[in-house]
Design a protein around this motif. Structure first.
Motif, PDB file in Angstrom:
ATOM      1  N   MET A   7       0.849  -1.172   0.000  1.00 14.91           N
ATOM      2  CA  MET A   7       0.000   0.000   0.000  1.00 14.91           C
ATOM      3  C   MET A   7       0.902   1.245   0.000  1.00 14.91           C
ATOM      4  N   THR A   8       0.614   2.183  -0.883  1.00 15.62           N
ATOM      5  CA  THR A   8       1.402   3.407  -1.012  1.00 15.62           C
ATOM      6  C   THR A   8       0.808   4.505  -0.144  1.00 15.62           C
ATOM      7  N   ALA A   9       1.669   5.158   0.613  1.00 12.67           N
ATOM      8  CA  ALA A   9       1.210   6.270   1.451  1.00 12.67           C
ATOM      9  C   ALA A   9       0.915   7.473   0.568  1.00 12.67           C
ATOM     10  N   VAL A  10      -0.160   8.159   0.880  1.00 12.10           N
ATOM     11  CA  VAL A  10      -0.544   9.348   0.134  1.00 12.10           C
ATOM     12  C   VAL A  10       0.032  10.573   0.838  1.00 12.10           C
ATOM     13  N   THR A  11       0.759  11.386   0.084  1.00  8.42           N
ATOM     14  CA  THR A  11       1.324  12.611   0.645  1.00  8.42           C
ATOM     15  C   THR A  11       0.242  13.671   0.665  1.00  8.42           C
ATOM     16  N   PRO A  12      -0.010  14.290   1.820  1.00  7.97           N
ATOM     17  CA  PRO A  12      -1.020  15.349   1.873  1.00  7.97           C
ATOM     18  C   PRO A  12      -0.605  16.536   1.004  1.00  7.97           C
ATOM     19  N   THR A  13      -1.586  17.325   0.626  1.00  2.17           N
ATOM     20  CA  THR A  13      -1.345  18.494  -0.215  1.00  2.17           C
ATOM     21  C   THR A  13      -1.333  19.753   0.641  1.00  2.17           C
ATOM     22  N   LEU A  14      -0.317  20.570   0.451  1.00  3.62           N
ATOM     23  CA  LEU A  14      -0.247  21.861   1.126  1.00  3.62           C
ATOM     24  C   LEU A  14      -1.220  22.809   0.439  1.00  3.62           C
ATOM     25  N   THR A  15      -2.106  23.413   1.211  1.00  7.92           N
ATOM     26  CA  THR A  15      -3.082  24.361   0.681  1.00  7.92           C
ATOM     27  C   THR A  15      -2.775  25.767   1.207  1.00  7.92           C
ATOM     28  N   LEU A  16      -3.432  26.742   0.652  1.00 11.67           N
ATOM     29  CA  LEU A  16      -3.269  28.116   1.119  1.00 11.67           C
ATOM     30  C   LEU A  16      -3.659  28.240   2.585  1.00 11.67           C
ATOM     31  N   LEU A  51      -2.832  38.365   3.609  1.00 13.02           N
ATOM     32  CA  LEU A  51      -2.142  37.604   2.569  1.00 13.02           C
ATOM     33  C   LEU A  51      -1.034  38.392   1.894  1.00 13.02           C
ATOM     34  N   ASP A  52      -1.182  39.718   1.841  1.00 12.62           N
ATOM     35  CA  ASP A  52      -0.209  40.543   1.137  1.00 12.62           C
ATOM     36  C   ASP A  52       0.793  41.236   2.058  1.00 12.62           C
ATOM     37  N   GLU A  53       0.748  40.925   3.340  1.00 10.56           N
ATOM     38  CA  GLU A  53       1.626  41.576   4.327  1.00 10.56           C
ATOM     39  C   GLU A  53       3.030  40.985   4.300  1.00 10.56           C
ATOM     40  N   ASN A  54       4.024  41.838   4.486  1.00  7.22           N
ATOM     41  CA  ASN A  54       5.409  41.395   4.579  1.00  7.22           C
ATOM     42  C   ASN A  54       5.578  40.632   5.891  1.00  7.22           C
ATOM     43  N   LEU A  55       5.893  39.358   5.790  1.00  7.70           N
ATOM     44  CA  LEU A  55       5.983  38.505   6.976  1.00  7.70           C
ATOM     45  C   LEU A  55       7.139  38.871   7.897  1.00  7.70           C
ATOM     46  N   VAL A  75      11.328  23.794  -2.444  1.00  5.23           N
ATOM     47  CA  VAL A  75      11.446  25.225  -2.726  1.00  5.23           C
ATOM     48  C   VAL A  75      12.722  25.743  -2.077  1.00  5.23           C
ATOM     49  N   ALA A  76      13.340  26.703  -2.722  1.00  6.64           N
ATOM     50  CA  ALA A  76      14.562  27.297  -2.180  1.00  6.64           C
ATOM     51  C   ALA A  76      14.207  28.348  -1.131  1.00  6.64           C
ATOM     52  N   LEU A  77      14.917  28.319  -0.022  1.00  3.72           N
ATOM     53  CA  LEU A  77      14.721  29.320   1.028  1.00  3.72           C
ATOM     54  C   LEU A  77      14.875  30.735   0.471  1.00  3.72           C
ATOM     55  N   THR A  78      15.840  30.912  -0.405  1.00  4.44           N
ATOM     56  CA  THR A  78      16.091  32.251  -0.946  1.00  4.44           C
ATOM     57  C   THR A  78      14.902  32.776  -1.737  1.00  4.44           C
ATOM     58  N   ASP A  79      14.208  31.902  -2.462  1.00  4.22           N
ATOM     59  CA  ASP A  79      13.023  32.338  -3.214  1.00  4.22           C
ATOM     60  C   ASP A  79      11.946  32.863  -2.273  1.00  4.22           C
ATOM     61  N   LEU A  80      11.742  32.160  -1.172  1.00 10.04           N
ATOM     62  CA  LEU A  80      10.738  32.600  -0.194  1.00 10.04           C
ATOM     63  C   LEU A  80      11.191  33.869   0.514  1.00 10.04           C
ATOM     64  N   ALA A  81      12.460  33.937   0.859  1.00  9.25           N
ATOM     65  CA  ALA A  81      12.989  35.103   1.580  1.00  9.25           C
ATOM     66  C   ALA A  81      12.897  36.375   0.739  1.00  9.25           C
ATOM     67  N   GLU A  82      13.019  36.240  -0.562  1.00  8.23           N
ATOM     68  CA  GLU A  82      12.956  37.406  -1.445  1.00  8.23           C
ATOM     69  C   GLU A  82      11.553  37.988  -1.558  1.00  8.23           C
ATOM     70  N   GLU A 142       0.667  35.497  -0.124  1.00  7.18           N
ATOM     71  CA  GLU A 142       0.189  35.392  -1.503  1.00  7.18           C
ATOM     72  C   GLU A 142       1.335  35.102  -2.472  1.00  7.18           C
ATOM     73  N   GLU A 143       2.512  35.647  -2.204  1.00  3.35           N
ATOM     74  CA  GLU A 143       3.676  35.386  -3.050  1.00  3.35           C
ATOM     75  C   GLU A 143       4.121  33.930  -2.916  1.00  3.35           C
ATOM     76  N   TRP A 144       4.135  33.445  -1.673  1.00  5.14           N
ATOM     77  CA  TRP A 144       4.535  32.066  -1.444  1.00  5.14           C
ATOM     78  C   TRP A 144       3.554  31.097  -2.081  1.00  5.14           C
ATOM     79  N   ALA A 145       2.268  31.406  -1.990  1.00  6.47           N
ATOM     80  CA  ALA A 145       1.255  30.544  -2.595  1.00  6.47           C
ATOM     81  C   ALA A 145       1.494  30.423  -4.098  1.00  6.47           C
ATOM     82  N   THR A 146       1.866  31.516  -4.734  1.00 10.96           N
ATOM     83  CA  THR A 146       2.160  31.507  -6.161  1.00 10.96           C
ATOM     84  C   THR A 146       3.423  30.681  -6.435  1.00 10.96           C
ATOM     85  N   LEU A 147       4.474  30.912  -5.658  1.00 14.91           N
ATOM     86  CA  LEU A 147       5.723  30.157  -5.835  1.00 14.91           C
ATOM     87  C   LEU A 147       5.499  28.654  -5.660  1.00 14.91           C
TER      88      LEU A 147
END
Length: 81
Positions: free
Chosen positions: A1-10, A30-34, A59-66, A71-76
Protein backbone atom coordinates in the motif's frame (compact mmCIF):
# COMPACT_ATOMS: atom_id res chain seq x y z
CA UNK A 1 0.00 0.00 0.00
CA UNK A 2 1.40 3.41 -1.01
CA UNK A 3 1.21 6.27 1.45
CA UNK A 4 -0.54 9.35 0.13
CA UNK A 5 1.32 12.61 0.65
CA UNK A 6 -1.02 15.35 1.87
CA UNK A 7 -1.35 18.49 -0.21
CA UNK A 8 -0.25 21.86 1.13
CA UNK A 9 -3.08 24.36 0.68
CA UNK A 10 -3.27 28.12 1.12
CA UNK A 11 -5.18 27.67 4.38
CA UNK A 12 -2.57 25.27 5.76
CA UNK A 13 0.25 27.53 4.60
CA UNK A 14 -1.33 30.41 6.51
CA UNK A 15 -1.88 28.27 9.63
CA UNK A 16 1.72 27.05 9.58
CA UNK A 17 3.08 30.58 9.20
CA UNK A 18 0.86 31.84 12.01
CA UNK A 19 2.00 28.95 14.20
CA UNK A 20 5.71 29.78 13.92
CA UNK A 21 5.00 33.49 14.38
CA UNK A 22 2.71 33.04 17.39
CA UNK A 23 -0.17 34.79 15.63
CA UNK A 24 -3.72 33.90 14.65
CA UNK A 25 -3.98 33.00 10.95
CA UNK A 26 -6.72 35.57 10.34
CA UNK A 27 -4.48 38.30 11.78
CA UNK A 28 -1.91 37.98 8.99
CA UNK A 29 -3.04 39.55 5.70
CA UNK A 30 -2.14 37.60 2.57
CA UNK A 31 -0.21 40.54 1.14
CA UNK A 32 1.63 41.58 4.33
CA UNK A 33 5.41 41.40 4.58
CA UNK A 34 5.98 38.51 6.98
CA UNK A 35 9.23 40.05 8.24
CA UNK A 36 7.05 42.72 9.88
CA UNK A 37 5.40 39.91 11.87
CA UNK A 38 8.71 38.50 13.07
CA UNK A 39 9.65 36.05 10.33
CA UNK A 40 13.38 35.44 10.45
CA UNK A 41 15.70 32.91 8.84
CA UNK A 42 15.29 30.37 11.63
CA UNK A 43 11.49 30.44 11.40
CA UNK A 44 11.68 30.28 7.62
CA UNK A 45 13.92 27.20 7.81
CA UNK A 46 11.46 25.65 10.26
CA UNK A 47 8.58 26.21 7.83
CA UNK A 48 10.45 24.87 4.81
CA UNK A 49 11.57 21.80 6.77
CA UNK A 50 8.01 21.14 7.88
CA UNK A 51 6.67 21.51 4.34
CA UNK A 52 9.37 19.29 2.83
CA UNK A 53 8.79 16.55 5.38
CA UNK A 54 5.00 16.68 5.44
CA UNK A 55 4.07 17.72 1.90
CA UNK A 56 7.14 16.96 -0.19
CA UNK A 57 7.52 20.65 -1.07
CA UNK A 58 10.72 21.50 -2.91
CA UNK A 59 11.45 25.22 -2.73
CA UNK A 60 14.56 27.30 -2.18
CA UNK A 61 14.72 29.32 1.03
CA UNK A 62 16.09 32.25 -0.95
CA UNK A 63 13.02 32.34 -3.21
CA UNK A 64 10.74 32.60 -0.19
CA UNK A 65 12.99 35.10 1.58
CA UNK A 66 12.96 37.41 -1.44
CA UNK A 67 9.14 37.62 -1.43
CA UNK A 68 7.97 37.22 2.19
CA UNK A 69 4.19 37.41 1.78
CA UNK A 70 1.65 34.59 1.92
CA UNK A 71 0.19 35.39 -1.50
CA UNK A 72 3.68 35.39 -3.05
CA UNK A 73 4.53 32.07 -1.44
CA UNK A 74 1.26 30.54 -2.59
CA UNK A 75 2.16 31.51 -6.16
CA UNK A 76 5.72 30.16 -5.83
CA UNK A 77 4.44 26.90 -4.38
CA UNK A 78 1.56 26.65 -6.90
CA UNK A 79 -0.92 25.99 -4.11
CA UNK A 80 -4.57 25.12 -4.54
CA UNK A 81 -6.92 27.56 -2.80
Amino acid sequence: MTAVTPTLTLDQLRRDIADVLGEEPADIPLDENLVDYGLDSVRLMTLVGRWRETYGVDVALTDLAERPAIEEWATLLKLPA
